[in-house]
Scaffold this motif. Sequence first.
Motif, PDB file in Angstrom:
ATOM      1  N   SER A 117     130.609 126.669  -7.490  1.00  0.00           N
ATOM      2  CA  SER A 117     131.692 126.728  -8.528  1.00  0.00           C
ATOM      3  C   SER A 117     132.705 125.769  -7.885  1.00  0.00           C
ATOM      4  O   SER A 117     133.099 125.773  -6.944  1.00  0.00           O
ATOM      5  CB  SER A 117     132.063 128.165  -8.475  1.00  0.00           C
ATOM      6  OG  SER A 117     132.719 128.399  -7.239  1.00  0.00           O
ATOM      7  N   PRO A 118     133.052 124.933  -9.168  1.00  0.00           N
ATOM      8  CA  PRO A 118     133.864 123.961  -8.733  1.00  0.00           C
ATOM      9  C   PRO A 118     135.609 124.219  -8.548  1.00  0.00           C
ATOM     10  O   PRO A 118     135.819 125.431  -8.922  1.00  0.00           O
ATOM     11  CB  PRO A 118     134.174 123.068 -10.070  1.00  0.00           C
ATOM     12  CG  PRO A 118     133.611 123.992 -11.253  1.00  0.00           C
ATOM     13  CD  PRO A 118     132.521 124.962 -10.466  1.00  0.00           C
ATOM     14  N   LEU A 119     136.330 123.614  -7.776  1.00  0.00           N
ATOM     15  CA  LEU A 119     137.552 124.204  -7.596  1.00  0.00           C
ATOM     16  C   LEU A 119     138.436 123.606  -8.842  1.00  0.00           C
ATOM     17  O   LEU A 119     138.212 122.833  -9.342  1.00  0.00           O
ATOM     18  CB  LEU A 119     138.019 123.205  -6.082  1.00  0.00           C
ATOM     19  CG  LEU A 119     137.560 123.723  -4.987  1.00  0.00           C
ATOM     20  CD1 LEU A 119     138.058 122.782  -3.775  1.00  0.00           C
ATOM     21  CD2 LEU A 119     138.045 125.131  -4.570  1.00  0.00           C
ATOM     22  N   PRO A 120     139.512 124.413  -8.994  1.00  0.00           N
ATOM     23  CA  PRO A 120     140.457 123.764  -9.897  1.00  0.00           C
ATOM     24  C   PRO A 120     141.047 122.764  -9.582  1.00  0.00           C
ATOM     25  O   PRO A 120     141.223 122.244  -8.128  1.00  0.00           O
ATOM     26  CB  PRO A 120     141.510 124.995 -10.021  1.00  0.00           C
ATOM     27  CG  PRO A 120     141.577 125.867  -8.527  1.00  0.00           C
ATOM     28  CD  PRO A 120     139.904 125.729  -8.174  1.00  0.00           C
ATOM     29  N   ALA A 121     141.837 121.995 -10.478  1.00  0.00           N
ATOM     30  CA  ALA A 121     142.277 120.595  -9.981  1.00  0.00           C
ATOM     31  C   ALA A 121     143.380 120.847  -9.003  1.00  0.00           C
ATOM     32  O   ALA A 121     144.074 121.785  -9.001  1.00  0.00           O
ATOM     33  CB  ALA A 121     142.884 119.960 -11.359  1.00  0.00           C
ATOM     34  N   GLU A 122     143.719 119.905  -8.254  1.00  0.00           N
ATOM     35  CA  GLU A 122     144.838 119.998  -7.331  1.00  0.00           C
ATOM     36  C   GLU A 122     146.104 119.616  -7.857  1.00  0.00           C
ATOM     37  O   GLU A 122     146.174 118.421  -8.488  1.00  0.00           O
ATOM     38  CB  GLU A 122     144.534 118.875  -6.123  1.00  0.00           C
ATOM     39  CG  GLU A 122     145.410 118.989  -5.042  1.00  0.00           C
ATOM     40  CD  GLU A 122     145.180 118.153  -3.823  1.00  0.00           C
ATOM     41  OE1 GLU A 122     144.089 118.368  -3.079  1.00  0.00           O
ATOM     42  OE2 GLU A 122     146.105 117.022  -3.666  1.00  0.00           O
ATOM     43  N   THR A 123     147.185 120.599  -7.749  1.00  0.00           N
ATOM     44  CA  THR A 123     148.444 120.420  -8.552  1.00  0.00           C
ATOM     45  C   THR A 123     149.560 120.245  -7.603  1.00  0.00           C
ATOM     46  O   THR A 123     150.608 119.964  -7.978  1.00  0.00           O
ATOM     47  CB  THR A 123     148.607 121.397  -9.572  1.00  0.00           C
ATOM     48  OG1 THR A 123     148.477 122.610  -8.984  1.00  0.00           O
ATOM     49  CG2 THR A 123     147.519 121.508 -10.815  1.00  0.00           C
ATOM     50  N   ALA A 124     149.344 120.478  -6.309  1.00  0.00           N
ATOM     51  CA  ALA A 124     150.295 120.519  -5.291  1.00  0.00           C
ATOM     52  C   ALA A 124     149.739 120.127  -4.024  1.00  0.00           C
ATOM     53  O   ALA A 124     148.370 120.172  -3.863  1.00  0.00           O
ATOM     54  CB  ALA A 124     151.001 121.967  -5.430  1.00  0.00           C
ATOM     55  N   THR A 125     150.565 119.828  -2.966  1.00  0.00           N
ATOM     56  CA  THR A 125     150.066 119.566  -1.671  1.00  0.00           C
ATOM     57  C   THR A 125     149.511 120.735  -1.082  1.00  0.00           C
ATOM     58  O   THR A 125     150.039 121.961  -0.815  1.00  0.00           O
ATOM     59  CB  THR A 125     151.258 119.054  -0.526  1.00  0.00           C
ATOM     60  OG1 THR A 125     151.713 117.948  -1.325  1.00  0.00           O
ATOM     61  CG2 THR A 125     150.735 118.601   0.771  1.00  0.00           C
TER      62      THR A 125
END
Length: 376
Positions: A117-125
């Motif tokens: 399952s793919p990770l959600p997009a990175e939105t913060a450090t």
Amino acid sequence: MSEKPSDDEPSASELPDDVWEQFIRDAERDSRASAPKEPSARARMVTERLRQQEARGEVPPGWRTGPAWQETNGRAARRRKLWAVLGVPLAVAVALVALKPSLLPGDPFGTDGSAASPLPAETATPSAAPGATDPETPTLDKPFAGSPALRWADGEAGIVLPEAEAVGPVPKDRVEQALKLTKKLLVGANLDPKAVRGARPEAALSVLDPKQPDLLDNLGTALRSPSRKHDPVTLFSRFDPDEVRPVGDVIKTRGRMTFEKGTQGGVAVHADYTFVYPVVRADGPTEVTRTIVRRVLDVELADPARYQVTQGRLLLMEYDQEIGNSSCDVYDGYLHPEFPSSAPTGAEPSGPTTDPYDRSKDIDHDQDECGTVSRT
């Protein structure tokens, strides 16, 4: 209040003897599985007559116990005992497979690398480095096995642009243009198949402003005559096609992009992305290794009405990189992945061990020594 029985329904005394005898046999046969019921006077009379007939030998053996039923019940009991023995181990096995389906041979549920399952997009450090993964060996079919990048997005899908909005006097459409140009630069420098295989990264170069002093000249020198001072891998991901070749068409990508008001009357964009490249030797062996490249860029789409810049081109304000699993102190313009079965080339590592997947920390600008990576 009970209802009076209908005159049409037969009473117990009117039932034939053979019907009652069958009822008694059924009642005796099912007595172990159901609660006993008080028989009627008619039933007791028939039962007593059957006992007397049994004593005289006039009733076939088994009317009371039912040998066929006993045999069937015996098989059922054995089945119940067998399931009782197998039940706990089977439940444990099912639980283990549910937690880790790869324990089953042949991967019957399709749980190889492609199904993660793919990770959600990175939105913060990130707050920490990715957790440990199973120490699986990468193969041609599963080049990202054992890597945190297994769940990262593929290629351009990993470069997710933030929603554009106006920044001070800079309108929304200019911000959106700056974000798209930054993505084009990242793709051309790190994901373009020809550029990754060592060709000149024309798509990336076309995004940069030719009016920026010395930038394109220095990059041109690096591509023509690479050296320690002018090394193209500081901005472009390139592999020597005579040494290695990519495994498949997928390069895993993860990172984020932000924007703010720039210093040149426009919008400044900050990009921080990591790219993972699986490769094999070009001479035929199928041993797979991975090189991990993290790139941090600061660019600006300046205001052409106030500054001497080219419309629709980016100023490259600053760029930095961190490379994992590439020979140290080799400046020929290419990345040189090291394979587990081969002795390292280049300078002997003397620096610290780092995790190339750790995106929670800034790139160490003060570290000039060659180090090692904890995983690839």
